[in-house]
Design a protein around this motif. Structure first.
Motif, mmCIF file in Angstrom:
data_model
loop_
_atom_site.group_PDB
_atom_site.id
_atom_site.type_symbol
_atom_site.label_atom_id
_atom_site.label_comp_id
_atom_site.label_asym_id
_atom_site.label_seq_id
_atom_site.Cartn_x
_atom_site.Cartn_y
_atom_site.Cartn_z
ATOM 1 N N SER A 56 0.850 -1.299 -0.288
ATOM 2 C CA SER A 56 -0.254 0.074 0.182
ATOM 3 C C SER A 56 0.957 1.309 -0.323
ATOM 4 O O SER A 56 0.567 2.621 -0.445
ATOM 5 C CB SER A 56 -1.055 -0.183 1.439
ATOM 6 N N GLU A 57 1.736 0.769 0.783
ATOM 7 C CA GLU A 57 3.038 2.159 0.886
ATOM 8 C C GLU A 57 3.690 2.459 -0.648
ATOM 9 O O GLU A 57 3.398 3.568 -0.706
ATOM 10 C CB GLU A 57 3.665 2.249 1.851
ATOM 11 N N VAL A 58 4.125 1.610 -1.097
ATOM 12 C CA VAL A 58 4.400 1.561 -2.487
ATOM 13 C C VAL A 58 3.453 2.266 -3.758
ATOM 14 O O VAL A 58 3.838 3.367 -4.128
ATOM 15 C CB VAL A 58 5.205 0.761 -3.238
ATOM 16 N N LYS A 63 1.884 5.911 -7.009
ATOM 17 C CA LYS A 63 0.895 6.403 -7.369
ATOM 18 C C LYS A 63 0.046 5.604 -8.629
ATOM 19 O O LYS A 63 -0.290 5.790 -9.597
ATOM 20 C CB LYS A 63 0.188 8.120 -8.154
ATOM 21 N N ILE A 64 -0.221 4.059 -8.331
ATOM 22 C CA ILE A 64 -0.353 3.612 -9.413
ATOM 23 C C ILE A 64 -1.289 2.260 -8.336
ATOM 24 O O ILE A 64 -1.367 2.185 -7.398
ATOM 25 C CB ILE A 64 1.013 2.368 -10.062
ATOM 26 N N SER A 65 -2.058 1.231 -9.596
ATOM 27 C CA SER A 65 -3.100 0.665 -8.657
ATOM 28 C C SER A 65 -2.162 -0.706 -8.144
ATOM 29 O O SER A 65 -1.209 -1.237 -8.929
ATOM 30 C CB SER A 65 -3.570 0.419 -10.086
ATOM 31 N N PRO A 66 -3.281 -1.169 -7.496
ATOM 32 C CA PRO A 66 -2.702 -2.703 -6.711
ATOM 33 C C PRO A 66 -2.282 -3.876 -8.576
ATOM 34 O O PRO A 66 -1.086 -4.455 -8.456
ATOM 35 C CB PRO A 66 -4.059 -3.402 -6.675
ATOM 36 N N GLY A 67 -3.211 -3.422 -9.387
ATOM 37 C CA GLY A 67 -2.745 -4.639 -10.429
ATOM 38 C C GLY A 67 -1.363 -4.025 -11.045
ATOM 39 O O GLY A 67 -0.674 -4.638 -11.518
ATOM 40 N N THR A 68 -1.121 -3.010 -11.421
ATOM 41 C CA THR A 68 0.005 -2.430 -11.594
ATOM 42 C C THR A 68 1.386 -3.049 -11.101
ATOM 43 O O THR A 68 2.340 -3.296 -12.131
ATOM 44 C CB THR A 68 0.400 -0.530 -11.598
ATOM 45 N N ILE A 74 5.377 -9.940 -10.799
ATOM 46 C CA ILE A 74 5.363 -11.276 -12.156
ATOM 47 C C ILE A 74 6.808 -10.367 -13.385
ATOM 48 O O ILE A 74 7.334 -11.818 -12.949
ATOM 49 C CB ILE A 74 4.265 -10.650 -12.714
ATOM 50 N N ASN A 75 6.699 -9.638 -13.609
ATOM 51 C CA ASN A 75 7.833 -9.358 -14.561
ATOM 52 C C ASN A 75 8.572 -9.190 -14.380
ATOM 53 O O ASN A 75 9.816 -9.187 -15.185
ATOM 54 C CB ASN A 75 7.364 -8.219 -16.255
#
Length: 100
Positions: A56-58, A63-68, A74-75
Motif C-alpha cells: 500500500s505504501e509503494v 501512484k499506481i494501482s494494485p494491478g500495476t 510478475i515481470n
C-alpha cells in the motif's frame, strides 16, 4: 518556522525599539539571508522513507494501482520479499527502478 528577533537583528540591544523604527534595505537583506538559510536547513532535513515498504505504501508512493504493482512483481521489474501474507519492497530497489 520561528524566527527570533535576535536572529534577524543581532545588532539591536533593546528589541522594543524595533517597533518604532522603519525597515531599511539592510534589514530586508538580512531577513532574506536568514529566510534562505532556514529554508535550506528545512530542505536538508528531508526524511527518507523506511527501508522496507508495504504494498500500500509503494502504491501511494508511485501512484499506481494494485494491478500495476502486481505486474511489476510478475515481470521482475520490482524485487520483493514475502513475509507471511505481507509483501515488502526495498526502498532502494524502487529508487533504482525509477532511475532506469
Amino acid at each position: 518556522m520561528n524566527l527570533h528577533p535576535r536572529k534577524l537583528f543581532p545588532e539591536v540591544d533593546n528589541l522594543e525599539l524595533l517597533s518604532h523604527q522603519p525597515i531599511t534595505k539592510k534589514d530586508l537583506l538580512n531577513f532574506s539571508h536568514v529566510l534562505l538559510s532556514e529554508i535550506q536547513e528545512m530542505l536538508g532535513k528531508t526524511e527518507q522513507p523506511a527501508q522496507w515498504l508495504k504494498s500500500s505504501e509503494v502504491r501511494k508512493l508511485l501512484k499506481i494501482s494494485p494491478g500495476t504493482l502486481q505486474n511489476l512483481r510478475i515481470n521482475g521489474t520490482l524485487n520483493y520479499k514475502r513475509i507471511g501474507g505481507i509483501i515488502f519492497y526495498k526502498y532502494d530497489d524502487i529508487k533504482k527502478m525509477l532511475e532506469k
